[in-house]
Design a protein around this motif. Structure first.
Motif, mmCIF file in Angstrom:
data_model
loop_
_atom_site.group_PDB
_atom_site.id
_atom_site.type_symbol
_atom_site.label_atom_id
_atom_site.label_comp_id
_atom_site.label_asym_id
_atom_site.label_seq_id
_atom_site.Cartn_x
_atom_site.Cartn_y
_atom_site.Cartn_z
ATOM 1 N N UNK A 101 75.510 14.055 -11.780
ATOM 2 C CA UNK A 101 76.613 14.966 -11.505
ATOM 3 C C UNK A 101 76.109 16.048 -10.569
ATOM 4 N N UNK A 102 76.903 16.392 -9.541
ATOM 5 C CA UNK A 102 76.469 17.440 -8.609
ATOM 6 C C UNK A 102 77.642 18.284 -8.165
ATOM 7 N N UNK A 103 77.308 19.469 -7.714
ATOM 8 C CA UNK A 103 78.308 20.410 -7.202
ATOM 9 C C UNK A 103 77.617 21.351 -6.222
ATOM 10 N N UNK A 104 78.364 21.796 -5.205
ATOM 11 C CA UNK A 104 77.814 22.685 -4.180
ATOM 12 C C UNK A 104 78.269 24.114 -4.435
ATOM 13 N N UNK A 105 77.323 25.039 -4.355
ATOM 14 C CA UNK A 105 77.600 26.463 -4.525
ATOM 15 C C UNK A 105 77.014 27.220 -3.335
ATOM 16 N N UNK A 147 75.790 21.133 5.363
ATOM 17 C CA UNK A 147 77.065 21.769 5.047
ATOM 18 C C UNK A 147 78.094 20.672 4.820
ATOM 19 N N UNK A 148 78.841 20.766 3.749
ATOM 20 C CA UNK A 148 79.786 19.711 3.423
ATOM 21 C C UNK A 148 81.155 19.995 4.037
ATOM 22 N N UNK A 149 81.870 18.908 4.316
ATOM 23 C CA UNK A 149 83.226 19.062 4.838
ATOM 24 C C UNK A 149 84.120 19.748 3.806
ATOM 25 N N UNK A 150 83.879 19.482 2.527
ATOM 26 C CA UNK A 150 84.680 20.147 1.499
ATOM 27 C C UNK A 150 84.505 21.666 1.583
ATOM 28 N N UNK A 151 83.261 22.112 1.790
ATOM 29 C CA UNK A 151 83.010 23.550 1.929
ATOM 30 C C UNK A 151 83.691 24.090 3.187
#
Length: 582
Positions: A101-105, A147-151
């Motif tokens: 499980x992962x998440x970007x902060x 850098x993610x597209x979601x960010x």
């Protein structure tokens, strides 16, 4: 996963800051109906790098294993945190696919962090880029971030996702010293911008051109008349890249592993650096690609091993090209027709996607360019150059090819116009210095901006030619008789070499210094009146020889002419002129 700036809480934030202790909570549930055993490990990752592991003796159904307030200090910027339960795969599970499980902060503070090299990708693919990032940091001494597209979509404005990505790139270039961008995904991950050169074609999809230059040229908005059609001759597009940019047409962790491996393998492989494939075939009854290839053959310095495949030769040209590629070619130049899933090989047929998939030249990957139509049409699923770049055991390390038509001048032998003129500029740039880089393809395109402003067929090619691969990719060019050419005047002192690129420049430029030994050097900048604008001393080593001009010249320079001097010991290399433009 809960990163907090305050201990004893279980909420994100409220003020995550780089350089300050962060308190991490994480928890994992056994959502099966049996006890998880035997003893298993859970590892915690940041940006694909393992930081800490914990073990759990056993875990009853519907119970959690967890950690509170584990302390770690992150740098400012974006970080993807991940937990990997049962990392050694000892627990027998009904579902083995949900252990990660992962998440970007985002961590603030620390001023504007330097992002020399940026990979733009999706949240799901971000952890898979860690090996390439490590290699770029250690080999090129660059600060890299993902850098993610979601960010981007959540934090940058724009009329669509393409504009949001471009606005992020503008911010990265202007505020984070970004020089290199890798679009880390196929079009479902990083969307493309359709452009129009002014040339109407009967089959409409073929005159809307997938163009990644839209992301690299960040001046204006590419839609000056606000009609929703980008890149028209009247839209005020200057076509000059403000950042070096390429695309990795990947869609899975396997694709990224292959991309990373070919990047590293090519960098470390020199056995084929003097080998070049010249594949020139008849474009029609009066236009012979081999005449153009013979021109390139004559331009190459002595010592290169040239494999030539022409229509005038006997045998199966298709088979000969495959054999040549499998034997390892550093550079491949190609002239013939093509289509989305085929690459012409003269009178004996074409290479197919499956032919590309079956190449076996690893680790002697090739750098490829061609005038062929549509072979780089990455908006179609999947074009032949994507297969070439994603082959399991061979293929290419980078290529510059057409996402729509290439253009030729019938009866012109050798070809010196339209798409062939771009190929010649690529050739001149790549063979101008050693080593070359992926961005030399962009410099070759920039040499023809005046042509593209005057002629819409050149504008078409400016938009249609896209780089598959990383723009920082080293291209091995052995200095066997090569006459060094530079876009600026210079003196050579003590066998030193200096390159400023691009020149003229806008926001920033790359200073490349090649000296034989480590030493202390002084870099000085003067305006046209002779006033010294800055002076900076640098500890030079042959391994760390690429500098961002913006890091040397801290102030914003007005447009104009300047003179750059490099002092090595008591000698001076004088770069006579550099020009800053709008």
């Amino acid at each position: 996963i809960v990163p907090s700036s305050v201990s004893g809480t279980h909420t994100v934030g409220p003020d995550l800051q780089g350089g300050v202790t962060t308190y991490i909570d994480w928890a994992i549930i056994n959502n099966g109906d049996a006890t998880a055993k035997p003893l298993f490990y859970t590892y915690f990752y940041s940006d694909g790098v393992p930081l800490q592991g914990w073990y759990t003796d056993s875990l009853l159904p519907n119970y959690y294993t967890y950690v509170n307030d584990w302390e770690y200090t992150f740098t400012a910027g974006d970080h993807t945190l991940m937990t990997f339960a049962d990392s050694t795969d000892v627990v027998d599970e009904s579902n083995e696919t949900d252990n990660k499980y992962w998440h970007t902060f985002n961590w603030g503070g620390g001023g504007n962090p330097g992002w020399d090299h940026v990979i733009i990708t999706s949240n799901s693919l971000k952890p898979n880029w860690s090996d390439l990032r490590s290699f770029i940091r250690s080999t090129y001494s660059l600060e890299d971030t993902v850098i993610t597209t979601e960010y981007i979509y959540s934090n940058y404005s724009g009329t669509d996702n393409q504009e949001r990505i471009r606005n992020f790139i503008t911010d990265a270039v202007n505020n984070h010293s970004t020089q290199w961008i890798l679009l880390g995904g196929d079009i479902n991950i990083v969307p493309y911008r359709k452009t129009f050169s002014g040339i109407q074609y009967a089959n409409n999809w073929k005159d809307t051109i997938p163009c990644d230059l839209y992301y690299a040229d960040i001046d204006g908005d590419w839609d000056g008349n606000n009609n929703g059609t980008y890149g028209e001759p009247g839209d005020g597009v200057d076509m000059y890249p403000d950042v070096w940019l390429g695309r990795a047409t990947v869609g899975s962790s396997t694709d990224i592993t292959r991309f990373t491996n070919r990047f590293q393998d090519y960098y470390n492989t020199f056995s084929h650096q003097t080998k070049i494939l010249l594949a020139g075939f008849d474009l029609n009854s009066t236009t012979h690609g081999e005449v153009t290839m013979e021109q390139y053959s004559n331009l190459l310095p002595a010592g290169y091993i040239k494999k030539k495949v022409y229509d005038s030769h006997g045998g199966s040209h298709k088979d000969t090209v495959i054999t040549a590629l499998n034997s390892g070619q550093n550079i491949t130049l190609h002239i013939d027709h093509g289509n989305v899933t085929s690459l012409g090989c003269g009178s004996s047929g074409s290479l197919s996607n499956s032919d590309m998939d079956g190449l076996t030249n690893q680790p002697e990957y090739t750098v490829f360019t061609s005038i062929a139509c549509l072979i780089g049409a990455f908006d179609q699923s999947d074009c032949i150059m994507e297969h070439f770049m994603n082959a399991a055991s061979g293929g290419g390390v980078c290529c510059m090819t057409n996402s729509r038509f290439g253009w030729f001048s019938p009866g012109q032998n050798p070809q010196t116009s339209f798409s062939a003129k771009y190929m010649r500029k690529f050739f001149d740039r790549v063979f101008a210095h050693s080593p070359a880089r992926g961005y030399d393809f962009h410099l070759g395109k920039a040499d023809l901006i005046a042509d593209a402003n005057a002629n819409n067929y050149y504008r078409w090619s400016m938009y249609a030619l896209n780089l598959f691969g990383d723009p920082i990719q080293t291209i091995h060019i052995p200095s066997i008789g090569i006459e060094e050419e530079y876009p600026i005047s210079m003196h050579n002192v003590n066998n030193s070499r200096v390159l400023l690129s691009p020149n003229p420049f806008k926001n920033s430029a790359i200073l490349y210094i090649d000296l034989p030994n480590p030493e202390r050097i002084t870099i000085q900048l003067f305006d046209v009146s002779g006033r010294k604008k800055c002076s900076k001393e640098i500890n030079y080593t042959p391994e760390e020889n690429i500098f961002n001009l913006r890091e040397i010249i801290k102030e914003d320079l007005p447009c104009g002419v300047y003179y750059l001097k490099i002092k090595t010991g008591e000698e001076i290399n004088e770069v006579k002129k550099m020009i800053k433009v709008k």
